[in-house]
Scaffold this motif. Sequence first.
Motif, PDB file in Angstrom:
ATOM      1  N   SER A 124       0.979 -10.348  -2.334  1.00  0.00           N
ATOM      2  CA  SER A 124      -0.021 -10.904  -3.261  1.00  0.00           C
ATOM      3  C   SER A 124      -1.435 -10.460  -2.885  1.00  0.00           C
ATOM      4  O   SER A 124      -2.323 -10.426  -3.739  1.00  0.00           O
ATOM      5  CB  SER A 124       0.078 -12.429  -3.326  1.00  0.00           C
ATOM      6  OG  SER A 124      -0.055 -12.961  -2.040  1.00  0.00           O
ATOM      7  N   GLU A 128      -5.790  -8.722  -7.396  1.00  0.00           N
ATOM      8  CA  GLU A 128      -6.786  -9.748  -7.717  1.00  0.00           C
ATOM      9  C   GLU A 128      -6.669 -10.073  -9.198  1.00  0.00           C
ATOM     10  O   GLU A 128      -6.128  -9.281  -9.969  1.00  0.00           O
ATOM     11  CB  GLU A 128      -8.194  -9.221  -7.435  1.00  0.00           C
ATOM     12  CG  GLU A 128      -8.494  -9.087  -5.965  1.00  0.00           C
ATOM     13  CD  GLU A 128      -9.873  -8.497  -5.687  1.00  0.00           C
ATOM     14  OE1 GLU A 128     -10.248  -8.507  -4.510  1.00  0.00           O
ATOM     15  OE2 GLU A 128     -10.542  -8.027  -6.628  1.00  0.00           O
ATOM     16  N   ASP A 131     -10.687 -14.297 -14.550  1.00  0.00           N
ATOM     17  CA  ASP A 131     -10.392 -15.595 -15.164  1.00  0.00           C
ATOM     18  C   ASP A 131      -9.720 -15.463 -16.526  1.00  0.00           C
ATOM     19  O   ASP A 131      -9.239 -16.450 -17.081  1.00  0.00           O
ATOM     20  CB  ASP A 131     -11.678 -16.426 -15.294  1.00  0.00           C
ATOM     21  CG  ASP A 131     -12.108 -16.955 -13.934  1.00  0.00           C
ATOM     22  OD1 ASP A 131     -11.346 -16.791 -12.958  1.00  0.00           O
ATOM     23  OD2 ASP A 131     -13.210 -17.530 -13.851  1.00  0.00           O
ATOM     24  N   SER A 138      -6.763  -5.124  -5.350  1.00  0.00           N
ATOM     25  CA  SER A 138      -7.740  -5.610  -4.374  1.00  0.00           C
ATOM     26  C   SER A 138      -8.161  -4.407  -3.534  1.00  0.00           C
ATOM     27  O   SER A 138      -7.680  -3.291  -3.749  1.00  0.00           O
ATOM     28  CB  SER A 138      -7.103  -6.679  -3.480  1.00  0.00           C
ATOM     29  OG  SER A 138      -6.205  -6.057  -2.572  1.00  0.00           O
ATOM     30  N   SER A 200       0.665 -17.110  -8.916  1.00  0.00           N
ATOM     31  CA  SER A 200      -0.396 -16.408  -8.169  1.00  0.00           C
ATOM     32  C   SER A 200      -1.716 -16.454  -8.934  1.00  0.00           C
ATOM     33  O   SER A 200      -2.778 -16.665  -8.356  1.00  0.00           O
ATOM     34  CB  SER A 200      -0.014 -14.949  -7.904  1.00  0.00           C
ATOM     35  OG  SER A 200       1.136 -14.890  -7.105  1.00  0.00           O
ATOM     36  N   ARG A 203      -3.208 -19.965  -8.865  1.00  0.00           N
ATOM     37  CA  ARG A 203      -3.849 -20.279  -7.577  1.00  0.00           C
ATOM     38  C   ARG A 203      -5.228 -19.630  -7.520  1.00  0.00           C
ATOM     39  O   ARG A 203      -6.188 -20.228  -7.047  1.00  0.00           O
ATOM     40  CB  ARG A 203      -2.964 -19.825  -6.410  1.00  0.00           C
ATOM     41  CG  ARG A 203      -1.794 -20.782  -6.219  1.00  0.00           C
ATOM     42  CD  ARG A 203      -0.779 -20.320  -5.194  1.00  0.00           C
ATOM     43  NE  ARG A 203       0.309 -21.318  -5.113  1.00  0.00           N
ATOM     44  CZ  ARG A 203       1.531 -21.050  -4.690  1.00  0.00           C
ATOM     45  NH1 ARG A 203       1.854 -19.835  -4.278  1.00  0.00           N
ATOM     46  NH2 ARG A 203       2.447 -21.996  -4.650  1.00  0.00           N
ATOM     47  N   HIS A 204      -5.313 -18.393  -8.015  1.00  0.00           N
ATOM     48  CA  HIS A 204      -6.631 -17.744  -8.077  1.00  0.00           C
ATOM     49  C   HIS A 204      -7.576 -18.586  -8.932  1.00  0.00           C
ATOM     50  O   HIS A 204      -8.725 -18.826  -8.582  1.00  0.00           O
ATOM     51  CB  HIS A 204      -6.511 -16.338  -8.674  1.00  0.00           C
ATOM     52  CG  HIS A 204      -7.767 -15.887  -9.358  1.00  0.00           C
ATOM     53  ND1 HIS A 204      -8.826 -15.314  -8.673  1.00  0.00           N
ATOM     54  CD2 HIS A 204      -8.175 -15.992 -10.651  1.00  0.00           C
ATOM     55  CE1 HIS A 204      -9.809 -15.067  -9.537  1.00  0.00           C
ATOM     56  NE2 HIS A 204      -9.443 -15.468 -10.729  1.00  0.00           N
ATOM     57  N   TYR A 205      -7.089 -19.031 -10.064  1.00  0.00           N
ATOM     58  CA  TYR A 205      -7.909 -19.690 -11.091  1.00  0.00           C
ATOM     59  C   TYR A 205      -8.367 -21.069 -10.638  1.00  0.00           C
ATOM     60  O   TYR A 205      -9.508 -21.447 -10.842  1.00  0.00           O
ATOM     61  CB  TYR A 205      -7.065 -19.782 -12.356  1.00  0.00           C
ATOM     62  CG  TYR A 205      -7.814 -20.164 -13.605  1.00  0.00           C
ATOM     63  CD1 TYR A 205      -8.311 -19.197 -14.467  1.00  0.00           C
ATOM     64  CD2 TYR A 205      -7.993 -21.510 -13.949  1.00  0.00           C
ATOM     65  CE1 TYR A 205      -8.977 -19.548 -15.627  1.00  0.00           C
ATOM     66  CE2 TYR A 205      -8.665 -21.865 -15.107  1.00  0.00           C
ATOM     67  CZ  TYR A 205      -9.146 -20.881 -15.939  1.00  0.00           C
ATOM     68  OH  TYR A 205      -9.801 -21.229 -17.092  1.00  0.00           O
ATOM     69  N   ASN A 207      -7.771 -22.613  -7.372  1.00  0.00           N
ATOM     70  CA  ASN A 207      -8.049 -22.943  -5.965  1.00  0.00           C
ATOM     71  C   ASN A 207      -9.513 -23.275  -5.687  1.00  0.00           C
ATOM     72  O   ASN A 207      -9.793 -24.169  -4.903  1.00  0.00           O
ATOM     73  CB  ASN A 207      -7.540 -21.847  -5.031  1.00  0.00           C
ATOM     74  CG  ASN A 207      -6.096 -22.109  -4.609  1.00  0.00           C
ATOM     75  OD1 ASN A 207      -5.578 -23.207  -4.807  1.00  0.00           O
ATOM     76  ND2 ASN A 207      -5.438 -21.102  -4.042  1.00  0.00           N
TER      77      ASN A 207
END
Length: 211
Positions: A124, A128, A131, A138, A200, A203-205, A207
Amino acid sequence: MKHIEKKAPPRSFTEHIPSSGKWAEFSRTRKKHTKQYMLEQEQNHLCCYCEKNIKGADAHIEHIRPKRDYPELTFEYSNLLVSCQGTHCSPDEEDTTVYICGHKKDSNFDEDLFLDPSQLRDISAYFEFDDNGGISPSAKDPIKASYMINLLQLNEPQLAQSRENVAKGIRINLMKAGANPASRQKLKTILANESQDFISFLRHYFNPIVS
Ligand SMILES: [Zn+2]
């Protein structure tokens, strides 16, 4: 994409490998059992590439190293994952075009560039998100990550839109509930659910909100 821990193969797989070594001769029932085992025991019901939550009927057994070029790995269990079918299959349309994931990859496989979710614990970290559901490489290894995004079409517009829609749906529900400890806890529960669609990305959005 997230790491997939392969386990020992089920007996329904190992005991019924056809002596011809031909995938077409492995029965539909055995394929179904194997697929179900992998989805339940190894993949938390998520597509190995796009992380869509899938049922057996919407999925196929994916050969990481394609059968065409690696026939000796056709029944090598560690070479098998479960992928979504890659179509935009809404019930009211019969669009059989393949847009993403395993069938899109087909027999393409570059040993030097492929990032294997069953081998790389930190897979992961190669990707990247923005939104809006878009995925990009990455700084870890942009060449390999770009290869994967292109190979599997992980930025396909409807897929990116689906990612964004799931995040928006969760956000709207949370806003309705109001900013309070209970809704914060609910969000944490969603983010801890390994079977959650597009985990995934979520979690990016989210966290930054929960951490
Ligand atoms: Zn997929």
